[in-house]
Design a protein around this motif. Structure first.
Motif, PDB file in Angstrom:
ATOM      1  N   ALA A   1       0.853  -1.184   0.000  1.00 24.86           N
ATOM      2  CA  ALA A   1       0.000   0.000   0.000  1.00 24.86           C
ATOM      3  C   ALA A   1       0.892   1.239   0.000  1.00 24.86           C
ATOM      4  O   ALA A   1       2.029   1.161   0.438  1.00 24.86           O
ATOM      5  CB  ALA A   1      -0.901  -0.010   1.229  1.00 24.86           C
TER       6      ALA A   1
ATOM      7  N   VAL B   1     -13.332  -4.628  -1.096  1.00 21.46           N
ATOM      8  CA  VAL B   1     -12.577  -4.036   0.008  1.00 21.46           C
ATOM      9  C   VAL B   1     -13.503  -3.203   0.880  1.00 21.46           C
ATOM     10  O   VAL B   1     -14.479  -2.628   0.390  1.00 21.46           O
ATOM     11  CB  VAL B   1     -11.391  -3.173  -0.496  1.00 21.46           C
ATOM     12  CG1 VAL B   1     -10.422  -4.001  -1.329  1.00 21.46           C
ATOM     13  CG2 VAL B   1     -11.871  -1.991  -1.302  1.00 21.46           C
TER      14      VAL B   1
ATOM     15  N   THR C   1     -11.011   1.502   3.877  1.00 23.18           N
ATOM     16  CA  THR C   1      -9.625   1.331   3.452  1.00 23.18           C
ATOM     17  C   THR C   1      -9.301   2.107   2.192  1.00 23.18           C
ATOM     18  O   THR C   1      -8.192   2.023   1.701  1.00 23.18           O
ATOM     19  CB  THR C   1      -9.305  -0.159   3.210  1.00 23.18           C
ATOM     20  OG1 THR C   1     -10.095  -0.626   2.123  1.00 23.18           O
ATOM     21  CG2 THR C   1      -9.547  -0.992   4.448  1.00 23.18           C
ATOM     22  N   LEU C   2     -10.276   2.868   1.676  1.00 20.16           N
ATOM     23  CA  LEU C   2      -9.999   3.598   0.443  1.00 20.16           C
ATOM     24  C   LEU C   2     -10.438   5.042   0.527  1.00 20.16           C
ATOM     25  O   LEU C   2     -11.262   5.421   1.343  1.00 20.16           O
ATOM     26  CB  LEU C   2     -10.648   2.904  -0.757  1.00 20.16           C
ATOM     27  CG  LEU C   2     -12.140   2.656  -0.762  1.00 20.16           C
ATOM     28  CD1 LEU C   2     -12.880   3.831  -1.340  1.00 20.16           C
ATOM     29  CD2 LEU C   2     -12.414   1.415  -1.575  1.00 20.16           C
TER      30      LEU C   2
ATOM     31  N   LEU D   1      -6.079   2.931  -2.014  1.00 15.12           N
ATOM     32  CA  LEU D   1      -6.264   1.971  -0.934  1.00 15.12           C
ATOM     33  C   LEU D   1      -5.120   2.114   0.047  1.00 15.12           C
ATOM     34  O   LEU D   1      -3.945   2.142  -0.351  1.00 15.12           O
ATOM     35  CB  LEU D   1      -6.317   0.542  -1.484  1.00 15.12           C
ATOM     36  CG  LEU D   1      -7.627   0.186  -2.169  1.00 15.12           C
ATOM     37  CD1 LEU D   1      -7.669   0.715  -3.578  1.00 15.12           C
ATOM     38  CD2 LEU D   1      -7.828  -1.298  -2.159  1.00 15.12           C
ATOM     39  N   SER D   2      -5.449   2.192   1.309  1.00 16.76           N
ATOM     40  CA  SER D   2      -4.443   2.438   2.352  1.00 16.76           C
ATOM     41  C   SER D   2      -3.793   1.163   2.870  1.00 16.76           C
ATOM     42  O   SER D   2      -2.827   1.234   3.615  1.00 16.76           O
ATOM     43  CB  SER D   2      -5.085   3.194   3.520  1.00 16.76           C
ATOM     44  OG  SER D   2      -6.139   2.419   4.073  1.00 16.76           O
ATOM     45  N   ARG D   3      -4.339   0.013   2.475  1.00 12.10           N
ATOM     46  CA  ARG D   3      -3.781  -1.261   2.928  1.00 12.10           C
ATOM     47  C   ARG D   3      -3.674  -2.231   1.763  1.00 12.10           C
ATOM     48  O   ARG D   3      -4.436  -2.119   0.796  1.00 12.10           O
ATOM     49  CB  ARG D   3      -4.687  -1.877   3.989  1.00 12.10           C
ATOM     50  CG  ARG D   3      -4.692  -1.102   5.278  1.00 12.10           C
ATOM     51  CD  ARG D   3      -5.438  -1.857   6.329  1.00 12.10           C
ATOM     52  NE  ARG D   3      -6.872  -1.771   6.062  1.00 12.10           N
ATOM     53  CZ  ARG D   3      -7.792  -1.715   6.984  1.00 12.10           C
ATOM     54  NH1 ARG D   3      -7.468  -1.786   8.251  1.00 12.10           N
ATOM     55  NH2 ARG D   3      -9.059  -1.618   6.679  1.00 12.10           N
TER      56      ARG D   3
ATOM     57  N   VAL E   1      -4.346  -5.627  -0.313  1.00  8.54           N
ATOM     58  CA  VAL E   1      -5.597  -6.364  -0.482  1.00  8.54           C
ATOM     59  C   VAL E   1      -5.292  -7.858  -0.384  1.00  8.54           C
ATOM     60  O   VAL E   1      -4.554  -8.395  -1.214  1.00  8.54           O
ATOM     61  CB  VAL E   1      -6.254  -6.048  -1.842  1.00  8.54           C
ATOM     62  CG1 VAL E   1      -7.503  -6.877  -2.052  1.00  8.54           C
ATOM     63  CG2 VAL E   1      -6.556  -4.560  -1.958  1.00  8.54           C
TER      64      VAL E   1
END
Length: 185
Positions: A24, A98, A102-103, A117-119, A121
């Protein structure tokens, strides 16, 4: 939320090995409020197709970054890398579910369907994979080679890049990914 993530076959293989798409932050494409407002007459299926198409365009750029060193763009077909692996110009888009938290989607992003997206997938969140048919390889390879000239404003090169979009991506279920990566498709 369904997100379409641009990818390549080699990146997909690495993701399968790692168990997640990452690291990410990731750029993806989705049915955002801005896309819905812009394309108000479209139904959900049409809006998702727009997001998928944007991800396929982004996949071309990933393919260009992976193109083997020393390949001056004359190849519109598979090319062997120095490490023995094969670079195949096929666009890949991973569709994943997701959590909304997280986005990020907003006006600061350059395209209406773009999300960040911060993480990573997890592969368990992947719903399907969309990949060019082998018949598309020459046109996709030509589009990858034409990207620099297209970016510089060359209309003929832009036509070549747009030509890759004439090919529909094929849909693969998650259980087909191993076969896809081993050249069975």
């Amino acid at each position: 939320m369904r997100v379409y993530l641009p990818c390549t076959l080699s990146a997909l293989a690495r993701a399968v090995e790692a168990g997640e798409l990452g690291p990410a932050p990731l750029t993806g494409y989705a049915v955002t409020p801005a896309l819905t407002e812009w394309y108000a007459s479209g139904d959900t299926e049409e809006l998702e197709y727009v997001a998928l198409t944007e991800a396929a365009r982004a996949s071309l750029r990933l393919l260009a970054a992976e193109r083997p060193a020393g390949d001056a763009g004359q190849h519109a077909e598979p090319v062997k890398n120095e490490d023995g692996s094969v670079w195949v110009p096929r666009r890949v888009v991973v569709a994943a579910e997701v959590p909304d938290g997280t986005l990020t989607a907003g006006a600061d992003l350059e395209e209406r369907a773009t999300v960040r997206l911060s993480r990573p997938v997890p592969m368990a969140k992947v719903a399907s994979v969309h990949v060019d048919d082998l018949y598309a390889v020459p046109d996709v390879g030509a589009a990858v080679a034409a990207l620099p000239a297209s970016d510089a404003g060359d209309d003929d090169a832009r036509f070549t890049v747009d030509g890759a979009e004439a090919h529909e991506l094929m849909w693969y279920a998650t259980q087909e990914i191993p076969h896809l990566l081993h050249g069975d498709h």
